[in-house]
Design an enzyme around this catalytic site. Structure first.
Site, PDB file in Angstrom:
ATOM      1  N   TYR A 103       0.850  -1.199   0.000  1.00 36.79           N
ATOM      2  CA  TYR A 103       0.000   0.000   0.000  1.00 36.79           C
ATOM      3  C   TYR A 103       0.877   1.237   0.000  1.00 36.79           C
ATOM      4  O   TYR A 103       1.829   1.322   0.767  1.00 36.79           O
ATOM      5  CB  TYR A 103      -0.924   0.020   1.228  1.00 36.79           C
ATOM      6  CG  TYR A 103      -2.374  -0.013   0.790  1.00 36.79           C
ATOM      7  CD1 TYR A 103      -2.957   1.097   0.205  1.00 36.79           C
ATOM      8  CD2 TYR A 103      -3.127  -1.171   0.913  1.00 36.79           C
ATOM      9  CE1 TYR A 103      -4.261   1.060  -0.244  1.00 36.79           C
ATOM     10  CE2 TYR A 103      -4.440  -1.215   0.466  1.00 36.79           C
ATOM     11  CZ  TYR A 103      -5.005  -0.096  -0.118  1.00 36.79           C
ATOM     12  OH  TYR A 103      -6.288  -0.146  -0.575  1.00 36.79           O
TER      13      TYR A 103
ATOM     14  N   LYS B 192      -3.208   0.290 -24.576  1.00 36.57           N
ATOM     15  CA  LYS B 192      -3.648   0.189 -25.971  1.00 36.57           C
ATOM     16  C   LYS B 192      -2.399   0.248 -26.862  1.00 36.57           C
ATOM     17  O   LYS B 192      -1.619  -0.687 -26.854  1.00 36.57           O
ATOM     18  CB  LYS B 192      -4.689   1.265 -26.262  1.00 36.57           C
ATOM     19  CG  LYS B 192      -5.957   1.070 -25.408  1.00 36.57           C
ATOM     20  CD  LYS B 192      -7.005   2.153 -25.591  1.00 36.57           C
ATOM     21  CE  LYS B 192      -8.182   1.908 -24.656  1.00 36.57           C
ATOM     22  NZ  LYS B 192      -9.170   2.996 -24.683  1.00 36.57           N
TER      23      LYS B 192
ATOM     24  N   ASP C 196      -7.198  13.505 -24.859  1.00 34.05           N
ATOM     25  CA  ASP C 196      -7.248  12.125 -24.399  1.00 34.05           C
ATOM     26  C   ASP C 196      -6.628  11.258 -25.500  1.00 34.05           C
ATOM     27  O   ASP C 196      -7.266  10.961 -26.499  1.00 34.05           O
ATOM     28  CB  ASP C 196      -8.707  11.734 -24.138  1.00 34.05           C
ATOM     29  CG  ASP C 196      -8.851  10.296 -23.662  1.00 34.05           C
ATOM     30  OD1 ASP C 196      -7.855   9.548 -23.707  1.00 34.05           O
ATOM     31  OD2 ASP C 196      -9.966   9.924 -23.250  1.00 34.05           O
TER      32      ASP C 196
ATOM     33  N   GLU D 110      -0.419   4.873  -0.511  1.00 34.43           N
ATOM     34  CA  GLU D 110      -1.179   6.116  -0.718  1.00 34.43           C
ATOM     35  C   GLU D 110      -0.270   7.326  -0.575  1.00 34.43           C
ATOM     36  O   GLU D 110       0.574   7.378   0.316  1.00 34.43           O
ATOM     37  CB  GLU D 110      -2.317   6.209   0.306  1.00 34.43           C
ATOM     38  CG  GLU D 110      -3.448   5.249  -0.008  1.00 34.43           C
ATOM     39  CD  GLU D 110      -4.600   5.354   0.984  1.00 34.43           C
ATOM     40  OE1 GLU D 110      -4.419   5.952   2.060  1.00 34.43           O
ATOM     41  OE2 GLU D 110      -5.678   4.835   0.671  1.00 34.43           O
TER      42      GLU D 110
ATOM     43  N   THR E  65      -4.507   5.983 -21.623  1.00 30.78           N
ATOM     44  CA  THR E  65      -4.367   4.644 -21.069  1.00 30.78           C
ATOM     45  C   THR E  65      -2.947   4.173 -21.371  1.00 30.78           C
ATOM     46  O   THR E  65      -2.253   4.753 -22.211  1.00 30.78           O
ATOM     47  CB  THR E  65      -5.356   3.651 -21.720  1.00 30.78           C
ATOM     48  OG1 THR E  65      -5.152   3.680 -23.135  1.00 30.78           O
ATOM     49  CG2 THR E  65      -6.799   4.003 -21.406  1.00 30.78           C
TER      50      THR E  65
ATOM     51  N   ARG F  51      -2.881  -2.719 -17.955  1.00 34.95           N
ATOM     52  CA  ARG F  51      -4.083  -1.915 -17.787  1.00 34.95           C
ATOM     53  C   ARG F  51      -3.757  -0.782 -16.831  1.00 34.95           C
ATOM     54  O   ARG F  51      -3.404  -1.031 -15.678  1.00 34.95           O
ATOM     55  CB  ARG F  51      -5.236  -2.724 -17.163  1.00 34.95           C
ATOM     56  CG  ARG F  51      -5.535  -4.047 -17.802  1.00 34.95           C
ATOM     57  CD  ARG F  51      -5.863  -3.902 -19.243  1.00 34.95           C
ATOM     58  NE  ARG F  51      -7.121  -3.260 -19.467  1.00 34.95           N
ATOM     59  CZ  ARG F  51      -8.019  -3.679 -20.372  1.00 34.95           C
ATOM     60  NH1 ARG F  51      -7.765  -4.753 -21.099  1.00 34.95           N
ATOM     61  NH2 ARG F  51      -9.137  -3.038 -20.536  1.00 34.95           N
TER      62      ARG F  51
HETATM   63  C1  PLP Z   1     -10.155   3.336 -23.821  1.00 37.91           C
HETATM   64  C2  PLP Z   1     -10.408   4.777 -23.629  1.00 37.91           C
HETATM   65  C3  PLP Z   1     -10.596   5.317 -22.348  1.00 37.91           C
HETATM   66  C4  PLP Z   1     -10.876   4.507 -21.112  1.00 37.91           C
HETATM   67  O1  PLP Z   1     -10.008   3.593 -20.749  1.00 37.91           O
HETATM   68  P1  PLP Z   1     -10.420   2.428 -19.707  1.00 37.91           P
HETATM   69  O2  PLP Z   1      -9.091   1.969 -19.290  1.00 37.91           O
HETATM   70  O3  PLP Z   1     -11.221   1.447 -20.489  1.00 37.91           O
HETATM   71  O4  PLP Z   1     -11.190   3.053 -18.606  1.00 37.91           O
HETATM   72  C5  PLP Z   1     -10.694   6.693 -22.226  1.00 37.91           C
HETATM   73  N1  PLP Z   1     -10.625   7.480 -23.314  1.00 37.91           N
HETATM   74  C6  PLP Z   1     -10.489   6.988 -24.558  1.00 37.91           C
HETATM   75  C7  PLP Z   1     -10.435   7.937 -25.698  1.00 37.91           C
HETATM   76  C8  PLP Z   1     -10.391   5.619 -24.758  1.00 37.91           C
HETATM   77  O5  PLP Z   1     -10.289   5.148 -26.003  1.00 37.91           O
END
Ligand code: PLP
Length: 416
Positions: free
Chosen positions: A51, A226, A197, A53, A223, A232
């Site tokens: 942990y 991807k 984003d 925090e 993220t 993750r």
């Molecule tokens: C995948 C995605 C997210 C969210 O990601 P999670 O890990 O699934 O919560 C946010 N913004 C965009 C543009 C995404 O493609």
């Protein structure tokens, strides 16, 4: 996985089945990838026991001698790779990262302006079913009905009308690169903060095959799982002046203790992403995407915007007399895994829309190149034109397995 096998044979068997699925299918879901063994090992390490925090040097629990160094390494690598002034690497995933970014700068009821969900925006960009649409005055802009592309004049006009506190750029299903300078100008003109984003294309930015939003945006969220090919997770990158607000919003604003096992895996993924081989990977991702798009277009498929600049494409199946869902289900049976997806101005319902979304992140990680993309284009053409031909689907599934057998997937080499 001997220990899982001994403790929980049911889960062991299910993980093995999923390994086999990932090894033997052509995975075209645009947000998915294959991480390295190194990333998997860090994710499964004893760091999950800790942990921590707070932030390095300012934690609420003792015993952070090692964790502080791990988190600092992840931060330093992200700063280096993206040229960012401040980075938070604690976000659990992309959605909480976006919520944290809003919490840092907005009060309930404040206005945000983002790309509409049916046009490729994300749930967290203000969809009415998301907290982002329930707690804020969420306004959206749409793609150009003529071109299927972002129309910066329309976005400017929408921003003038609604005066957002945050203007959001970024998407989950837009096949073209974004003009961050134009977004910056619109934000400046209307007094908004610019949030980009880059969840989908962060890896392409790292590999320098997509322009970077960092010089233009006040806040960049992403993220890590991807195109960045990590665990993750998520990060927020921002200007130094916003660093304290962002950190406070992530913890204690939205989250509790960070997932230190994930942080270590993010650090590893960032190290991998700064290598020359990752640059080659992202260049191949974009090449593969272009070749697959060309092949599909040549076979009479209608691509939104006519093609792609990045790792993904959107196909409108209306002229093929099949819905996105029917196509996705038939393709899955043939071993080609993707998702049905709304197309801009879709006349069908979201649960059975007109399109499919395809991406080349995962197949490129397993070494597929142009010839394999052409084969995939042929498989897809075949299945979509005869989605109820069981014999042909079974035959294609065999061909898919054979093709995958020649390209062992990262982390799953032991299965071929
Ligand atoms: C995948 C995605 C997210 C969210 O990601 P999670 O890990 O699934 O919560 C946010 N913004 C965009 C543009 C995404 O493609």
């Amino acid at each position: 996985m001997d220990n899982i096998k001994n403790t929980d044979p049911e889960i062991h068997s299910l993980i093995q089945q999923e390994e086999l699925r990932q090894a033997t299918k052509i995975r075209l879901i645009a947000s998915e990838n294959y991480v390295s063994r190194a990333v998997l090992e860090a994710t499964g390490s004893v760091l999950t026991n800790k942990y921590s925090e707070g932030y390095a040097g300012k934690r609420y629990y003792e015993g952070q001698q090692i964790i502080d160094q791990i988190e600092q390494l992840a931060i330093d690598r992200a700063k280096d790779l993206f040229g960012a002034e401040h980075v938070n690497v604690q976000c659990y995933s992309g959605s909480p990262a976006n919520i944290a970014a809003y919490l840092a700068f907005l009060k309930p009821g404040d206005t945000i302006l983002g790309l509409a969900l049916p046009h490729g925006g994300h749930l967290t960009h203000g969809s009415p079913v998301s907290i982002s649409g329930k707690y804020f005055n969420a306004q959206s802009y749409e793609l150009d009905p003529g071109t299927g592309r972002l129309n910066y004049d329309t976005i400017r006009q929408r921003a003038r009308e609604v005066k957002p506190k945050i203007l959001i750029a970024g998407h989950s299903a837009y096949p073209r690169i974004l003009d961050f300078k134009k977004f910056r100008d619109i934000a400046d003109e209307t007094g908004a903060l610019l949030m980009v984003d880059m969840a989908h294309f962060a890896g392409l930015v790292a590999g320098q095959v997509h322009p970077s939003p960092i010089p233009y945006a006040d806040i960049v969220t992403t993220t890590t799982h991807k195109s960045l090919r990590g665990p993750r997770g998520a990060m927020i990158l921002c200007k130094k002046q916003h660093g304290a607000a962002i950190d406070k919003a992530v913890f204690p604003g939205v989250q509790g203790g960070p997932h230190d096992n994930t942080t270590a895996a993010v650090a590893i993924a960032l190290k991998e992403a700064s290598s020359d081989s990752f640059k080659d990977y992202t260049a191949q991702v974009v090449k593969n995407s272009a070749v697959l798009a060309e092949k599909l277009a040549a076979n009479g498929f209608s691509l939104i915007t006519g093609g792609t600049d990045n790792h993904l494409m959107l196909v409108d199946l209306t002229n093929k007399n099949i819905s996105g869902k029917q196509a996705a289900k038939a393709l899955d049976r043939a071993g080609i895994v993707l998702n049905y997806n709304a197309v801009p101005f879709d006349k069908r319902k979201p649960f059975d829309p007109s399109g499919i979304r395809l991406g080349t992140l995962a197949v490129t990680s397993r070494g597929f190149k142009e010839p394999e993309m052409i084969k995939i284009g042929e498989f897809i053409t075949r299945i979509v034109s005869a989605p109820t031909n069981d014999e042909m689907i079974a035959k294609t599934a065999q061909e898919v397995t054979a093709l995958c057998g020649s390209f062992p997937a990262p982390g799953l080499e032991h299965l071929v």
